[in-house]
Design an enzyme around this catalytic site. Structure first.
Site, PDB file in Angstrom:
ATOM      1  N   LYS A 108      62.901   4.833 -33.115  1.00 22.92           N
ATOM      2  CA  LYS A 108      63.897   4.198 -33.922  1.00 22.92           C
ATOM      3  C   LYS A 108      65.563   4.568 -33.333  1.00 22.92           C
ATOM      4  O   LYS A 108      65.670   5.585 -32.897  1.00 22.92           O
ATOM      5  CB  LYS A 108      63.817   4.978 -35.367  1.00 22.92           C
ATOM      6  CG  LYS A 108      64.903   4.394 -36.392  1.00 22.92           C
ATOM      7  CD  LYS A 108      64.343   4.729 -37.860  1.00 22.92           C
ATOM      8  CE  LYS A 108      65.423   4.330 -38.980  1.00 22.92           C
ATOM      9  NZ  LYS A 108      65.489   2.817 -38.769  1.00 22.92           N
TER      10      LYS A 108
ATOM     11  N   HIS B  48      61.460   9.857 -39.004  1.00 19.29           N
ATOM     12  CA  HIS B  48      61.052   8.446 -38.477  1.00 19.29           C
ATOM     13  C   HIS B  48      60.583   8.612 -37.193  1.00 19.29           C
ATOM     14  O   HIS B  48      60.925   9.812 -36.410  1.00 19.29           O
ATOM     15  CB  HIS B  48      62.007   7.631 -38.592  1.00 19.29           C
ATOM     16  CG  HIS B  48      62.449   6.769 -39.767  1.00 19.29           C
ATOM     17  ND1 HIS B  48      63.223   7.379 -40.640  1.00 19.29           N
ATOM     18  CD2 HIS B  48      61.852   5.624 -40.468  1.00 19.29           C
ATOM     19  CE1 HIS B  48      63.198   6.535 -41.775  1.00 19.29           C
ATOM     20  NE2 HIS B  48      62.493   5.606 -41.408  1.00 19.29           N
TER      21      HIS B  48
HETATM   22  N1  LIG Z   1      64.419  -2.626 -44.545  1.00 24.22           N
HETATM   23  C1  LIG Z   1      63.161  -2.412 -44.096  1.00 24.22           C
HETATM   24  O1  LIG Z   1      62.333  -1.774 -45.053  1.00 24.22           O
HETATM   25  C2  LIG Z   1      62.686  -1.877 -42.738  1.00 24.22           C
HETATM   26  C3  LIG Z   1      63.697  -2.034 -41.829  1.00 24.22           C
HETATM   27  N2  LIG Z   1      63.298  -1.813 -40.434  1.00 24.22           N
HETATM   28  C4  LIG Z   1      64.311  -2.216 -39.624  1.00 24.22           C
HETATM   29  O2  LIG Z   1      64.020  -3.306 -38.783  1.00 24.22           O
HETATM   30  C5  LIG Z   1      64.476  -3.376 -37.479  1.00 24.22           C
HETATM   31  C6  LIG Z   1      63.358  -3.625 -36.580  1.00 24.22           C
HETATM   32  O3  LIG Z   1      62.492  -2.247 -36.450  1.00 24.22           O
HETATM   33  P1  LIG Z   1      61.032  -2.451 -35.355  1.00 24.22           P
HETATM   34  O4  LIG Z   1      60.494  -3.771 -35.499  1.00 24.22           O
HETATM   35  O5  LIG Z   1      60.563  -1.129 -35.849  1.00 24.22           O
HETATM   36  O6  LIG Z   1      61.895  -2.447 -34.045  1.00 24.22           O
HETATM   37  P2  LIG Z   1      61.443  -2.885 -32.635  1.00 24.22           P
HETATM   38  O7  LIG Z   1      62.424  -1.961 -31.653  1.00 24.22           O
HETATM   39  O8  LIG Z   1      60.085  -2.787 -32.359  1.00 24.22           O
HETATM   40  O9  LIG Z   1      61.705  -4.417 -32.487  1.00 24.22           O
HETATM   41  C7  LIG Z   1      63.309  -4.750 -32.529  1.00 24.22           C
HETATM   42  C8  LIG Z   1      63.050  -6.485 -32.237  1.00 24.22           C
HETATM   43  O10 LIG Z   1      64.604  -6.870 -32.121  1.00 24.22           O
HETATM   44  C9  LIG Z   1      64.729  -7.391 -30.981  1.00 24.22           C
HETATM   45  N3  LIG Z   1      66.172  -7.333 -30.656  1.00 24.22           N
HETATM   46  C10 LIG Z   1      67.146  -8.501 -30.489  1.00 24.22           C
HETATM   47  N4  LIG Z   1      68.362  -7.879 -30.156  1.00 24.22           N
HETATM   48  C11 LIG Z   1      68.080  -6.786 -29.768  1.00 24.22           C
HETATM   49  C12 LIG Z   1      69.148  -5.836 -29.142  1.00 24.22           C
HETATM   50  N5  LIG Z   1      70.376  -6.405 -28.786  1.00 24.22           N
HETATM   51  N6  LIG Z   1      68.592  -4.547 -28.890  1.00 24.22           N
HETATM   52  C13 LIG Z   1      67.398  -4.069 -29.341  1.00 24.22           C
HETATM   53  N7  LIG Z   1      66.492  -5.230 -29.723  1.00 24.22           N
HETATM   54  C14 LIG Z   1      67.008  -6.280 -29.948  1.00 24.22           C
HETATM   55  C15 LIG Z   1      63.736  -6.799 -30.108  1.00 24.22           C
HETATM   56  O11 LIG Z   1      63.707  -7.892 -28.800  1.00 24.22           O
HETATM   57  P3  LIG Z   1      63.151  -7.133 -27.480  1.00 24.22           P
HETATM   58  O12 LIG Z   1      61.853  -6.653 -27.779  1.00 24.22           O
HETATM   59  O13 LIG Z   1      63.363  -8.381 -26.782  1.00 24.22           O
HETATM   60  O14 LIG Z   1      64.008  -6.263 -27.223  1.00 24.22           O
HETATM   61  C16 LIG Z   1      62.595  -6.954 -30.962  1.00 24.22           C
HETATM   62  O15 LIG Z   1      61.913  -7.992 -31.239  1.00 24.22           O
HETATM   63  C17 LIG Z   1      65.250  -1.798 -37.328  1.00 24.22           C
HETATM   64  O16 LIG Z   1      66.795  -2.216 -37.853  1.00 24.22           O
HETATM   65  C18 LIG Z   1      64.524  -0.984 -38.345  1.00 24.22           C
HETATM   66  O17 LIG Z   1      65.560  -0.142 -39.037  1.00 24.22           O
HETATM   67  C19 LIG Z   1      62.146  -1.529 -40.075  1.00 24.22           C
HETATM   68  C20 LIG Z   1      61.262  -1.257 -41.150  1.00 24.22           C
HETATM   69  C21 LIG Z   1      61.453  -1.468 -42.385  1.00 24.22           C
HETATM   70  O1  LIG Z   2      62.951   1.938 -38.296  1.00 26.92           O
HETATM   71  C1  LIG Z   2      61.937   2.023 -39.290  1.00 26.92           C
HETATM   72  O2  LIG Z   2      60.963   2.188 -38.726  1.00 26.92           O
HETATM   73  C2  LIG Z   2      62.279   2.200 -40.557  1.00 26.92           C
HETATM   74  N1  LIG Z   2      63.457   1.580 -41.050  1.00 26.92           N
HETATM   75  C3  LIG Z   2      63.935   1.618 -42.459  1.00 26.92           C
HETATM   76  C4  LIG Z   2      65.032   2.452 -42.479  1.00 26.92           C
HETATM   77  O3  LIG Z   2      66.127   2.624 -41.688  1.00 26.92           O
HETATM   78  O4  LIG Z   2      65.227   3.032 -43.573  1.00 26.92           O
HETATM   79  C5  LIG Z   2      63.039   1.561 -43.404  1.00 26.92           C
HETATM   80  C6  LIG Z   2      61.793   2.464 -43.090  1.00 26.92           C
HETATM   81  O5  LIG Z   2      62.038   3.640 -43.529  1.00 26.92           O
HETATM   82  C7  LIG Z   2      61.183   2.211 -41.780  1.00 26.92           C
END
Ligand SMILES: NC(=O)C1=CN([C@@H]2O[C@H](COP(=O)(O)OP(=O)(O)OC[C@H]3O[C@@H](n4cnc5c(N)ncnc54)[C@H](OP(=O)(O)O)[C@@H]3O)[C@@H](O)[C@H]2O)C=CC1
Ligand SMILES: O=C(O)C1=N[C@H](C(=O)O)C[C@H](O)C1
Length: 232
Positions: free
Chosen positions: A131, A127
């Site tokens: 992440k 990743h």
């Molecule tokens: N299941 C799936 O298919 C997928 C899952 N994901 C998951 O989604 C989640 C978000 O990913 P992504 O958008 O790339 O991450 P980002 O870091 O870009 O965004 C995280 C978001 O969560 C907010 N947030 C709220 N509380 C907290 C905290 N305590 N610490 C950090 N962030 C916080 C952040 O706010 P702020 O900006 O104000 O810090 C921000 O809006 C991850 O857990 C990722 O693994 C991602 C892609 C696919």
């Molecule tokens: O954090 C990401 O970007 C992603 N998170 C998910 C995971 O933890 O598996 C899914 C995807 O691979 C992207």
């Protein structure tokens, strides 16, 4: 479908963009989900951080609103809370919302059933360098599928003198650059290797999958559902 989006990071913004191309509406977007939210939505989709979990689930129960959880990196205690809450409202939970990975997970189960006794199984995920959690939610999901098929011991990375034991499942997390997400499971036998790999080229696949899940979840009763339940 009126959607509340939790998380305005990379995935929240991608989901907002994808929603604009549909007939759905995004009613609100939060980075931190408050304890006292009063706005109503048909469904919440969460791509944020485990820190939001308690408030999101409490809101879902109070307002009887289904929740799609896409955030990864939960503790065992948080996973138990998700299970408990799903007795009251519909909850969809998946470490990965792409169609390719959900099918890969099914195939991995079959391969582990056929090869787990004699081949060595290793899971490798790659990743981007932003992440937070490791191993990825997807790698954990793939590991769970292998573990369902027999007695295995997960080993998270190796260092030093660390010869491989029988029935280990190695899990390896690589981080770098802007890799969207890559998952590979290898089944290594004597003089042969079978591997299955999924590569994501855009975050849109996760957003689109979560929307398919949300639409489906709204028609379900209380329960904890997977994307496999939704798609097949
Ligand atoms: N299941 C799936 O298919 C997928 C899952 N994901 C998951 O989604 C989640 C978000 O990913 P992504 O958008 O790339 O991450 P980002 O870091 O870009 O965004 C995280 C978001 O969560 C907010 N947030 C709220 N509380 C907290 C905290 N305590 N610490 C950090 N962030 C916080 C952040 O706010 P702020 O900006 O104000 O810090 C921000 O809006 C991850 O857990 C990722 O693994 C991602 C892609 C696919
Ligand atoms: O954090 C990401 O970007 C992603 N998170 C998910 C995971 O933890 O598996 C899914 C995807 O691979 C992207």
């Amino acid at each position: 479908m009126e959607i509340g989006v939790v998380g305005n990071g990379q995935m929240g913004m991608t989901l907002e963009e994808v929603i604009k191309d549909t007939s759905y509406q995004m009613v609100k977007m939060w980075d931190v989900f408050p304890q006292d939210e009063t706005i109503t939505a048909d469904v919440l989709i969460d791509f944020s951080n485990p820190a939001n979990l308690t408030n999101i689930l409490a809101y879902g129960v109070k307002n009887n609103i289904p929740v799609v959880i896409a955030t990864t990196g939960y503790s065992n205690q948080e996973l138990e809370l998700i299970e408990k809450t799903a007795e009251k409202i519909p909850v969809l939970f998946s470490g990965n919302y792409s169609l390719g990975v959900i099918v890969m997970n099914q195939v991995v189960k079959q391969l582990a059933e056929s090869l787990g006794e004699t081949f060595d199984i290793e899971i490798i995920e790659k990743h981007h360098n932003k992440k937070l959690d490791a191993p990825s939610g997807t790698a954990k999901m793939l590991l769970d599928s292998v573990m369902e098929t027999g007695e295995f011991t997960p080993v998270y990375g190796r260092e030093g003198i660390a010869p491989r034991q029988a029935r280990e499942v190695g899990v390896h997390a690589l981080r770098g650059g802007t890799i969207v997400g890559e998952h590979e499971v290898i089944f290594a036998g004597t003089d042969e290797l079978l591997s299955i790999k999924h590569e994501a080229f855009s975050k849109k696949i996760f957003a689109k999958g979560a929307l398919v899940g949300a639409e489906w979840l709204m028609k379900q009763g209380p329960g904890l559902y997977s994307m496999e339940d939704c798609l097949f």
